[in-house]
Design a protein around this motif. Structure first.
Motif, PDB file in Angstrom:
ATOM      1  N   GLY A 291      97.397  22.447  45.250  1.00 55.32           N
ATOM      2  CA  GLY A 291      96.233  21.770  45.672  1.00 55.32           C
ATOM      3  C   GLY A 291      95.451  21.344  44.385  1.00 55.32           C
ATOM      4  O   GLY A 291      95.789  20.836  43.160  1.00 55.32           O
ATOM      5  N   ILE A 292      94.051  21.329  44.388  1.00 57.41           N
ATOM      6  CA  ILE A 292      93.150  20.642  43.193  1.00 57.41           C
ATOM      7  C   ILE A 292      92.639  21.898  42.644  1.00 57.41           C
ATOM      8  O   ILE A 292      92.063  22.579  43.395  1.00 57.41           O
ATOM      9  N   LEU A 293      92.966  22.260  41.406  1.00 53.58           N
ATOM     10  CA  LEU A 293      92.498  23.181  40.714  1.00 53.58           C
ATOM     11  C   LEU A 293      91.228  22.779  39.852  1.00 53.58           C
ATOM     12  O   LEU A 293      91.121  21.734  39.362  1.00 53.58           O
ATOM     13  N   ARG A 294      90.175  23.887  39.810  1.00 50.16           N
ATOM     14  CA  ARG A 294      88.850  23.594  39.267  1.00 50.16           C
ATOM     15  C   ARG A 294      89.127  23.635  37.896  1.00 50.16           C
ATOM     16  O   ARG A 294      89.816  24.252  37.211  1.00 50.16           O
ATOM     17  N   ASP A 295      88.367  22.838  37.214  1.00 52.65           N
ATOM     18  CA  ASP A 295      88.105  22.563  36.036  1.00 52.65           C
ATOM     19  C   ASP A 295      87.529  23.855  35.132  1.00 52.65           C
ATOM     20  O   ASP A 295      86.355  23.807  34.579  1.00 52.65           O
ATOM     21  N   ASP A 296      88.247  24.773  35.450  1.00 51.40           N
ATOM     22  CA  ASP A 296      87.533  26.303  34.638  1.00 51.40           C
ATOM     23  C   ASP A 296      88.750  26.986  33.964  1.00 51.40           C
ATOM     24  O   ASP A 296      89.882  27.066  34.574  1.00 51.40           O
ATOM     25  N   ARG A 297      88.646  27.039  32.736  1.00 53.48           N
ATOM     26  CA  ARG A 297      89.638  27.381  31.666  1.00 53.48           C
ATOM     27  C   ARG A 297      90.343  28.682  32.216  1.00 53.48           C
ATOM     28  O   ARG A 297      91.594  28.751  32.356  1.00 53.48           O
TER      29      ARG A 297
END
Ligand code: AMP
Ligand code: MG
Length: 417
Positions: free
Chosen positions: A234-240
């Motif tokens: 899916g779409i992964l959040r921009d959180d390292r």
């Protein structure tokens, strides 16, 4: 599991040519372990693990290639036509008795050659006499219209080499040799995901600055055509930290982790930071257009590839970086992408020193020569330029311009898979 070292994609130069990228991938990416023993009906588009030695000759026995009359080449008419008694009849699937000297045997396509007979007259070429004999003309070559045992493949010869990606014709070959199963490499497991605050799930809620994720669906479909087992993260959040956790888990469960977009030198590049915290990442500045840098990484021994976000760049770099990586993971024989010559029906200018790919449609010109018509617009973000064309034209590093009438190299989309 063969693990890659963290520095395996390191590259010293500045711009990287497509050929260097292919060389590096072929040299560094090792085949995955694991195999499947499959019934023939499931072997299409799988990679053969070890060479298939023919357990029998092909054809299995000498047989007639036509409907006609078999005879011994020693009895062939030399200067004048000759009349033969027809002493037997052999149909496909029937056993044949040895032929008698001076006789002809009625025979049908695929029927076994009677022992001693080695030549067949086509029925159209002989005259049937009222008494049932046949008259055959002079001039037929010994061995004509007969298929000797093993003329296709000799017993014991390599019928299919190790690493061949099996096509329907290879499956047919295995069946013709009497095999029921083949041992093939297990399928490559690929995790795909997208990132970026601007990317949302198709059909889902979006604000006016967001776009629907299309690359993930294109990449998934491309991978499935290469017969990969695709897992969509899916779409992964921009959180390292969240990205690092998700990617480490994905790398542990897959043979390749693939994404598109968001992997560059930008400040908002969380994927890069996440991968560097759990593995390594280098940017390959491919000397191609469209293309931009491709991120090559290693997470816990598993390759990671970050393609550019623009759909056309993503598509082209898939063909030149992801495809060869998948083939290397499968231990497949190299399948170089070879453009076929067509005539350009357009003019185009390009920079020397990089390879460019021009989207084009193909048709036969009035003189019967295949001709490529360039898509009218060039943006790397135009999905319609991929959707409404037949393939890409490869303009080599040395080229600077194309003029109408020149010969160019065309790669049809199906050939990229
Ligand atoms: P980037 O490589 O992140 O600089 O992205 C280049 C372009 O590709 C931008 O216009 C992005 O919005 C677009 N893009 C990035 N990811 C996707 C995606 N998954 N689907 C469609 N377009 C994308
Ligand atoms: Mg981005």
């Amino acid at each position: 599991m063969v693990q890659l070292s963290n520095d395996c994609f390191a590259f010293g130069g500045k711009l990287m040519s497509v050929d260097e990228a292919l060389r590096l991938i072929a040299a560094r990416v090792q085949p995955i372990e694991g195999q499947d023993h499959l019934p023939l009906a499931e072997c299409d588009n799988r990679v053969l693990l070890s060479p298939l030695h023919a357990p029998a000759p092909l054809p299995l026995f000498a047989n007639s290639a036509v409907d006609g009359y078999a005879l011994r080449s020693a009895d062939l008419p030399q200067d004048n036509e000759r009349t033969f008694p027809v002493t037997a009849r052999v149909q496909a699937g029937a056993q044949a008795e040895p032929i008698k000297p001076g006789a002809a045997v009625r025979i049908f396509t695929g029927a076994p050659m009677p022992q001693g007979a080695d030549t067949v007259f086509m029925q159209e070429d002989v005259r049937l006499e009222p008494d049932g004999r046949i008259t055959a003309p002079a001039g037929l070559k010994p061995g004509a219209n007969m298929r000797p045992a093993g003329e296709d493949i000799a017993e014991g010869a390599v019928a299919i080499p190790a690493g061949r990606r099996l096509r329907p014709q290879h499956v047919a070959l295995a069946a013709a040799l009497g095999l029921t199963h083949l041992t093939v490499r297990r399928r490559v497991r690929v995790a795909i995901f997208s990132t970026g605050n601007e990317v949302v799930e198709p059909g889902g809620p979006r604000n006016s600055a967001q776009l629907f994720d299309s690359n993930r669906f294109m990449l998934g479909a491309l991978l499935r055509r290469l017969n990969c087992e695709v897992h969509d993260l899916g779409i992964l959040r921009d959180d390292r930290a969240a990205l690092a956790t998700a990617l480490e888990k994905a790398a542990g469960e897959h043979d390749l982790v693939l994404t598109s977009g968001g992997v560059s030198a930008g400040e908002e590049d969380h994927v890069r930071a996440a991968i560097e915290s759990i593995g390594s990442l280098v940017l390959w500045s491919l000397a191609i257009k469209p293309g931009r840098p491709v991120a090559m990484g290693v997470i816990a021994g598993t390759p990671f590839i970050g393609l550019p976000g623009n759909p056309v760049a993503s598509f082209v770099t898939f063909a030149y970086v992801v495809r060869p990586t998948i083939l290397a993971l499968l231990g497949a024989l190299p399948e170089p992408l070879i453009g076929l010559p067509v005539r350009a029906a357009f003019s185009y200018k390009k920079k020397k020193g990089r390879r460019e790919y021009v989207r084009a449609s193909l048709h036969y010109a009035d003189d019967g020569i295949p001709e490529a018509v360039k898509f009218p617009r060039e943006g790397a973000g135009l999905l319609s330029s991929l959707a409404d064309t037949d393939g890409i034209i490869e303009l080599g590093e040395d080229a600077e311009r194309v003029s109408p009438g020149e010969q160019v190299r065309f790669l049809a989309y199906p050939a990229l898979l």
